[in-house]
Design a protein around this motif. Structure first.
Motif, PDB file in Angstrom:
ATOM      1  N   ALA A 104     -21.319 -29.763  18.982  1.00  0.00           N
ATOM      2  CA  ALA A 104     -22.747 -30.101  18.963  1.00  0.00           C
ATOM      3  C   ALA A 104     -23.147 -31.023  20.111  1.00  0.00           C
ATOM      4  O   ALA A 104     -24.325 -31.086  20.475  1.00  0.00           O
ATOM      5  N   THR A 110     -27.117 -25.559   9.115  1.00  0.00           N
ATOM      6  CA  THR A 110     -25.925 -24.727   9.168  1.00  0.00           C
ATOM      7  C   THR A 110     -24.748 -25.671   8.972  1.00  0.00           C
ATOM      8  O   THR A 110     -24.912 -26.885   8.868  1.00  0.00           O
ATOM      9  N   TYR A 151     -20.783 -32.341  12.563  1.00  0.00           N
ATOM     10  CA  TYR A 151     -20.412 -33.094  13.776  1.00  0.00           C
ATOM     11  C   TYR A 151     -19.506 -34.245  13.365  1.00  0.00           C
ATOM     12  O   TYR A 151     -19.776 -34.933  12.371  1.00  0.00           O
ATOM     13  N   PHE A 197     -26.399 -30.080  10.801  1.00  0.00           N
ATOM     14  CA  PHE A 197     -25.213 -29.343  11.200  1.00  0.00           C
ATOM     15  C   PHE A 197     -24.000 -30.268  11.151  1.00  0.00           C
ATOM     16  O   PHE A 197     -24.121 -31.470  10.908  1.00  0.00           O
ATOM     17  N   GLU A 222     -29.782 -22.915  17.866  1.00  0.00           N
ATOM     18  CA  GLU A 222     -30.388 -23.404  19.102  1.00  0.00           C
ATOM     19  C   GLU A 222     -31.699 -22.670  19.389  1.00  0.00           C
ATOM     20  O   GLU A 222     -32.701 -23.286  19.790  1.00  0.00           O
ATOM     21  N   LEU A 242     -26.607 -28.868  21.018  1.00  0.00           N
ATOM     22  CA  LEU A 242     -27.501 -29.143  19.898  1.00  0.00           C
ATOM     23  C   LEU A 242     -28.026 -30.580  19.894  1.00  0.00           C
ATOM     24  O   LEU A 242     -29.227 -30.797  19.682  1.00  0.00           O
ATOM     25  N   GLY A 244     -19.859 -25.412  12.038  1.00  0.00           N
ATOM     26  CA  GLY A 244     -19.945 -24.887  13.392  1.00  0.00           C
ATOM     27  C   GLY A 244     -20.416 -23.459  13.497  1.00  0.00           C
ATOM     28  O   GLY A 244     -20.251 -22.810  14.537  1.00  0.00           O
ATOM     29  N   HIS A 291     -24.400 -21.381  15.866  1.00  0.00           N
ATOM     30  CA  HIS A 291     -25.057 -22.363  16.719  1.00  0.00           C
ATOM     31  C   HIS A 291     -26.019 -21.712  17.708  1.00  0.00           C
ATOM     32  O   HIS A 291     -27.017 -22.317  18.097  1.00  0.00           O
TER      33      HIS A 291
END
Length: 303
Positions: free
Chosen positions: A202, A170, A195, A193, A180, A206, A173, A176
């Motif tokens: 995250a 993904t 970050y 993802f 998860e 995550l 953001g 999520h």
């Protein structure tokens, strides 16, 4: 940050630093790599993205520039190149570069499936042909589209030896909560993802979950598609940045990302040979500890 939590994070960072290994026998001295949890294979902590930057159509001059970026990336010890059918001509441009460079054995090919579940195998075959590789090392479900059917297909391909690793992605953001849930339920090798030093959501769920589940983490959009580095360009680096070998904002951001113990590799995209070398240099020398990471966040937030 509470003292107990700080000590835990410092301990995790110490473990992560100890886990770093030389990226390859071809790399310049000091390039750092992390192990992929599901296999133990090592991966240099900075890779190469291709979103927008490699979408240059069939312009030979621009394709050659991309090939030069790839050559500099491999020369610095890089391995992972990431792409997607969503990225316009990026896949064929990567294939052009690989053919020009001789299809380097050090390549770790990471692509995605981005279509309805029933069309997944056909799209993956087209993508493989664009790259010109015998098989992909990693295939990821792009932005969780039809993820259940795609993961079933990819798990079967992995069992048959047609792909080495399986993951989901993904970005920006998004989604999520669902990401998860998938990470908890599915036997993933990789997750991807967003970050960075300002996009830090995250860190709450995550990244700890990936570490707990033994899932490798690819970080996309480390520079917010260039917006973050452009915003910081007119600001001075802190004088203490030299303590961790940082000379540019790009290196500052990448150092923050790759110093988290759950991060396996960050994949900045660029069209510049100088920038790819600058990015790879972030994977050398000293990494920030927990105190320095907190200092980095505070400094950027104050700008």
């Amino acid at each position: 940050m509470p003292i107990g939590r700080r000590r835990v994070l410092e301990g995790l960072l110490a473990i992560a630093a100890a886990a770093f290994v030389p990226a390859s026998t071809h790399a310049q001295a000091g390039l750092l790599a992390r192990r992929i949890p599901s296999s133990g294979e090592t991966m240099p902590v900075v890779g190469l993205g291709s979103w927008i930057t490699f979408n240059v159509g069939d312009d030979t001059a621009l394709m050659d520039e991309c090939a030069n970026v790839m050559a500099a990336f491999f020369a610095a010890g890089g391995r992972m190149i990431d792409s997607s059918p969503m990225y316009g001509s990026s896949q064929s441009v990567i294939g052009y570069g690989l053919a020009k460079l001789g299809n380097l054995e050090s390549l770790f090919s990471a692509d995605k499936v981005w279509t309805s579940g029933q069309d997944g195998p056909r799209q993956l075959e087209r993508s493989r042909q664009f790259w010109g590789v015998p098989r992909f090392d990693l295939v990821q479900v792009h932005n969780l589209i039809d993820w259940q059917q795609h993961l079933e297909t990819l798990t079967g391909m992995k069992a048959a030896g047609k792909v080495r690793y399986v993951g989901v992605t993904t970005s920006e953001g998004r989604r999520h909560d669902l990401l998860e849930e998938i990470m908890r339920m599915q036997p993933l090798d990789f997750v991807q993802f967003t970050y960075n030093v300002v996009d830090r959501e995250a860190e709450q769920r995550l990244l700890p979950l990936a570490e707990d589940r033994g899932i490798a983490v690819i970080v996309n959009r480390p520079f917010q598609q260039g917006a973050l580095t452009r915003r910081l360009r007119g600001e001075n680096l802190p004088p203490w940045a030299k303590e961790i070998g940082v000379t540019t904002w790009a290196q500052f951001i990448l150092k923050y990302i790759i110093s988290h113990p759950a991060v396996t590799v960050a994949i900045p995209a660029t069209t510049s040979v100088d920038h790819v070398r600058e990015n790879m240099d972030a994977a050398r020398a000293i990494l920030p500890d927990a105190r320095m990471r907190a200092r980095m966040v505070s400094y950027v937030q104050a700008l």
